[in-house]
Scaffold this motif. Sequence first.
Motif, PDB file in Angstrom:
ATOM      1  N   GLU A 264       0.603  -1.104  -0.017  1.00  0.00           N
ATOM      2  CA  GLU A 264      -0.093  -0.018  -0.010  1.00  0.00           C
ATOM      3  C   GLU A 264       0.755   1.180   0.112  1.00  0.00           C
ATOM      4  O   GLU A 264       0.255   2.442  -0.352  1.00  0.00           O
ATOM      5  N   ARG A 265       2.203   1.161   0.369  1.00  0.00           N
ATOM      6  CA  ARG A 265       3.136   2.565   0.426  1.00  0.00           C
ATOM      7  C   ARG A 265       3.875   2.768  -1.040  1.00  0.00           C
ATOM      8  O   ARG A 265       4.316   3.669  -1.424  1.00  0.00           O
ATOM      9  N   PHE A 266       3.519   1.815  -2.048  1.00  0.00           N
ATOM     10  CA  PHE A 266       4.154   1.726  -3.321  1.00  0.00           C
ATOM     11  C   PHE A 266       3.199   2.697  -4.267  1.00  0.00           C
ATOM     12  O   PHE A 266       2.052   2.466  -4.412  1.00  0.00           O
ATOM     13  N   GLU A 267       3.760   3.500  -5.135  1.00  0.00           N
ATOM     14  CA  GLU A 267       3.144   4.104  -6.083  1.00  0.00           C
ATOM     15  C   GLU A 267       2.800   3.246  -7.082  1.00  0.00           C
ATOM     16  O   GLU A 267       1.472   3.551  -8.088  1.00  0.00           O
ATOM     17  N   SER A 268       3.414   2.420  -7.552  1.00  0.00           N
ATOM     18  CA  SER A 268       3.174   1.485  -8.839  1.00  0.00           C
ATOM     19  C   SER A 268       3.245  -0.002  -8.418  1.00  0.00           C
ATOM     20  O   SER A 268       3.991  -0.423  -7.645  1.00  0.00           O
ATOM     21  N   PRO A 269       2.305  -0.931  -8.955  1.00  0.00           N
ATOM     22  CA  PRO A 269       2.526  -2.474  -8.578  1.00  0.00           C
ATOM     23  C   PRO A 269       3.766  -2.897  -9.098  1.00  0.00           C
ATOM     24  O   PRO A 269       4.241  -3.939  -8.442  1.00  0.00           O
ATOM     25  N   GLN A 270       4.427  -2.384 -10.071  1.00  0.00           N
ATOM     26  CA  GLN A 270       5.510  -2.931 -10.435  1.00  0.00           C
ATOM     27  C   GLN A 270       6.669  -2.630  -9.536  1.00  0.00           C
ATOM     28  O   GLN A 270       7.619  -3.675  -9.535  1.00  0.00           O
ATOM     29  N   GLU A 271       6.786  -1.378  -9.116  1.00  0.00           N
ATOM     30  CA  GLU A 271       7.727  -1.438  -7.646  1.00  0.00           C
ATOM     31  C   GLU A 271       7.773  -2.480  -6.766  1.00  0.00           C
ATOM     32  O   GLU A 271       8.524  -2.992  -6.348  1.00  0.00           O
ATOM     33  N   TYR A 272       6.330  -2.695  -6.419  1.00  0.00           N
ATOM     34  CA  TYR A 272       6.397  -3.595  -5.375  1.00  0.00           C
ATOM     35  C   TYR A 272       6.578  -5.044  -5.610  1.00  0.00           C
ATOM     36  O   TYR A 272       7.221  -5.836  -5.207  1.00  0.00           O
ATOM     37  N   GLU A 273       5.977  -5.462  -6.887  1.00  0.00           N
ATOM     38  CA  GLU A 273       6.234  -6.811  -7.344  1.00  0.00           C
ATOM     39  C   GLU A 273       7.820  -7.274  -7.542  1.00  0.00           C
ATOM     40  O   GLU A 273       8.395  -8.184  -7.256  1.00  0.00           O
ATOM     41  N   ALA A 274       8.762  -6.135  -7.820  1.00  0.00           N
ATOM     42  CA  ALA A 274      10.038  -6.290  -7.874  1.00  0.00           C
ATOM     43  C   ALA A 274      10.797  -6.526  -6.672  1.00  0.00           C
ATOM     44  O   ALA A 274      11.854  -7.163  -6.739  1.00  0.00           O
ATOM     45  N   ILE A 275      10.274  -6.265  -5.330  1.00  0.00           N
ATOM     46  CA  ILE A 275      11.155  -6.551  -4.406  1.00  0.00           C
ATOM     47  C   ILE A 275      10.282  -7.334  -3.328  1.00  0.00           C
ATOM     48  O   ILE A 275      10.885  -7.533  -2.253  1.00  0.00           O
ATOM     49  N   LYS A 276       9.159  -7.801  -3.594  1.00  0.00           N
ATOM     50  CA  LYS A 276       8.087  -8.090  -2.451  1.00  0.00           C
ATOM     51  C   LYS A 276       8.546  -9.664  -1.782  1.00  0.00           C
ATOM     52  O   LYS A 276       8.533 -10.013  -0.662  1.00  0.00           O
ATOM     53  N   ASP A 277       9.458 -10.302  -2.876  1.00  0.00           N
ATOM     54  CA  ASP A 277      10.056 -11.582  -2.213  1.00  0.00           C
ATOM     55  C   ASP A 277      11.432 -11.590  -1.940  1.00  0.00           C
ATOM     56  O   ASP A 277      12.014 -12.724  -1.951  1.00  0.00           O
ATOM     57  N   VAL A 278      11.930 -10.340  -1.559  1.00  0.00           N
ATOM     58  CA  VAL A 278      13.361 -10.285  -1.679  1.00  0.00           C
ATOM     59  C   VAL A 278      13.860 -11.008  -0.387  1.00  0.00           C
ATOM     60  O   VAL A 278      15.232 -11.658  -0.357  1.00  0.00           O
ATOM     61  N   TYR A 279      13.475 -11.274   0.659  1.00  0.00           N
ATOM     62  CA  TYR A 279      13.877 -11.927   1.887  1.00  0.00           C
ATOM     63  C   TYR A 279      12.489 -13.051   2.219  1.00  0.00           C
ATOM     64  O   TYR A 279      11.328 -12.621   2.436  1.00  0.00           O
ATOM     65  N   LEU A 280      12.695 -14.016   2.461  1.00  0.00           N
ATOM     66  CA  LEU A 280      12.203 -15.299   2.902  1.00  0.00           C
ATOM     67  C   LEU A 280      12.724 -16.086   3.854  1.00  0.00           C
ATOM     68  O   LEU A 280      13.716 -16.776   3.639  1.00  0.00           O
ATOM     69  N   ILE A 281      12.074 -16.173   5.205  1.00  0.00           N
ATOM     70  CA  ILE A 281      12.505 -16.836   6.149  1.00  0.00           C
ATOM     71  C   ILE A 281      11.630 -18.202   5.891  1.00  0.00           C
ATOM     72  O   ILE A 281      10.639 -18.356   6.243  1.00  0.00           O
ATOM     73  N   ASP A 282      12.596 -19.263   5.833  1.00  0.00           N
ATOM     74  CA  ASP A 282      12.046 -20.545   5.553  1.00  0.00           C
ATOM     75  C   ASP A 282      12.692 -21.745   6.607  1.00  0.00           C
ATOM     76  O   ASP A 282      13.564 -20.958   7.511  1.00  0.00           O
ATOM     77  N   SER A 283      12.158 -22.953   6.697  1.00  0.00           N
ATOM     78  CA  SER A 283      13.024 -23.557   7.495  1.00  0.00           C
ATOM     79  C   SER A 283      14.437 -23.862   7.651  1.00  0.00           C
ATOM     80  O   SER A 283      14.837 -24.102   8.540  1.00  0.00           O
ATOM     81  N   LYS A 284      15.056 -23.764   6.404  1.00  0.00           N
ATOM     82  CA  LYS A 284      16.492 -24.065   6.266  1.00  0.00           C
ATOM     83  C   LYS A 284      17.259 -22.642   7.043  1.00  0.00           C
ATOM     84  O   LYS A 284      18.289 -22.845   7.586  1.00  0.00           O
ATOM     85  N   ILE A 285      16.663 -21.783   6.756  1.00  0.00           N
ATOM     86  CA  ILE A 285      17.074 -20.271   7.540  1.00  0.00           C
ATOM     87  C   ILE A 285      16.998 -20.237   9.076  1.00  0.00           C
ATOM     88  O   ILE A 285      17.744 -20.165   9.825  1.00  0.00           O
ATOM     89  N   ALA A 286      15.635 -20.741   9.422  1.00  0.00           N
ATOM     90  CA  ALA A 286      15.383 -20.646  10.644  1.00  0.00           C
ATOM     91  C   ALA A 286      16.101 -21.632  11.534  1.00  0.00           C
ATOM     92  O   ALA A 286      16.625 -21.452  12.582  1.00  0.00           O
ATOM     93  N   ASP A 287      16.597 -22.784  11.047  1.00  0.00           N
ATOM     94  CA  ASP A 287      17.329 -23.640  11.722  1.00  0.00           C
ATOM     95  C   ASP A 287      18.697 -23.289  11.780  1.00  0.00           C
ATOM     96  O   ASP A 287      19.388 -24.169  12.724  1.00  0.00           O
ATOM     97  N   LYS A 288      18.979 -22.615  10.882  1.00  0.00           N
ATOM     98  CA  LYS A 288      20.686 -21.963  11.001  1.00  0.00           C
ATOM     99  C   LYS A 288      20.806 -20.919  12.152  1.00  0.00           C
ATOM    100  O   LYS A 288      21.939 -20.411  12.737  1.00  0.00           O
ATOM    101  N   LEU A 289      19.576 -20.280  12.908  1.00  0.00           N
ATOM    102  CA  LEU A 289      19.592 -19.283  14.069  1.00  0.00           C
ATOM    103  C   LEU A 289      20.116 -20.222  15.111  1.00  0.00           C
ATOM    104  O   LEU A 289      20.184 -21.405  15.302  1.00  0.00           O
TER     105      LEU A 289
END
Length: 308
Positions: free
Chosen positions: A235-260
Motif C-alpha cells: 500500500e506504500r508503493f506508487e506502482s504495482p511494478q515497484e512492489y512486485e520487483a522486491i516483495k519476495d526479496v527476503y524469505l525466512i524458511d525452515s532452512k534459514i530458521a534452523d541456522k539461527l
Amino acid sequence: MQKLKHIISTTQLLNRPLQEHLFASAAQMERDDAQRTLARPLSGRILATIFYEPSTRTRLSFEAAMQKLGGGVLTVENARDSSSATKGESIADSIRVISGYADVIALRHFEEGTAKIAAKMSPVPLINAGDGIGEHPTQALADIYTIEKELGGREGLRVALVGDLLYGRTIHSLLPLLCLYPGVQIDLVSPAQLRLPAKYIQHLERKGVNFRESDKLGASIKSADVIYVTRVQKERFESPQEYEAIKDVYLIDSKIADKLKRHAIIMHALPRVNEIAPEVDSNSRAAYFRQAKNALYIRMALLNYLLA
C-alpha cells in the motif's frame, strides 16, 4: 514517576520504571486471565477505536483488552470511508465529538503526525495506534516485552531488522527502545530502496549504537538473537511494478530458521505475506504468534494505567 495522559510516541516510553510497571502489570493480567481471576477495574469506562487504515490485530486487541478489563467499546473500523470524514469533517472536530462519548481513544490514521494533532484536541487519553509511516508505540512496547519475556535479558543482544525499514512504523518505534539495551548491536537488512530513513540512522549514531547496513540477510543469520521481519508494504508503493520487483526479496524458511542460534527468536508484527514460510510456524524460534498475544496484555496494562 509522572503519569502520562496520552501515548503518542515511543519517546514517552523510554522511562525504565514505567516499562517495568507496565510489563509487570501485563504479566499479572496474563496469569489472572489464564486462571479466570482477572479483575474488571474499567467497568463502566468506554474505549473508542477510530481506524482510518485497515487493521486486524491492533484494533481487535485493543477492543479485547478493554472488554477483558470490564469496559465497553465503540468502534469505527473504516473511518476513512465510513465516517463523517467523507463529508469533510476535520480530525480535530471528530476527536472533540468522540471524546464526549468515550473515556479513551485509540486512533489509527494514514497521515504521519495526526495522532499528535488529535491528542492536543482530546480531553480524554488518546493512544496512537499507528500514524502513516510515523510511529506505532504500543506495538514497539509489546515487541520489547516479547524480547525480554523470550530471552530473559537486555544486555549484548544482536537484533536484525529485516525488510521494509523505510515505511515500517513498527521499526521506527522499536529503535529508540532497542537503543536502551546495553551493548545492543543492530543489523539493518533491506533492499536499497527500502533503507532506514536518515533521521533514524542519525539517532543510532548519537546513541553510539553499533549497527551495520546490508542488503543481504546471510551475515545476520548465525549471529542474531532476534530476527525481526517486516512486510514489504504494497500500500506504500506508487506502482504495482515497484512492489512486485522486491516483495519476495527476503524469505525466512525452515532452512534459514534452523541456522539461527538455538535460543534466537523470529518476530513479525503481522500480517505476513511473503516473508516467513508457514513451515516455520512449528519451529520453537517462531515467536510472532506469541508476540501478537503479548500485545493484548500490554494494551490491557496501558488502558489500566491510563484510566484506573
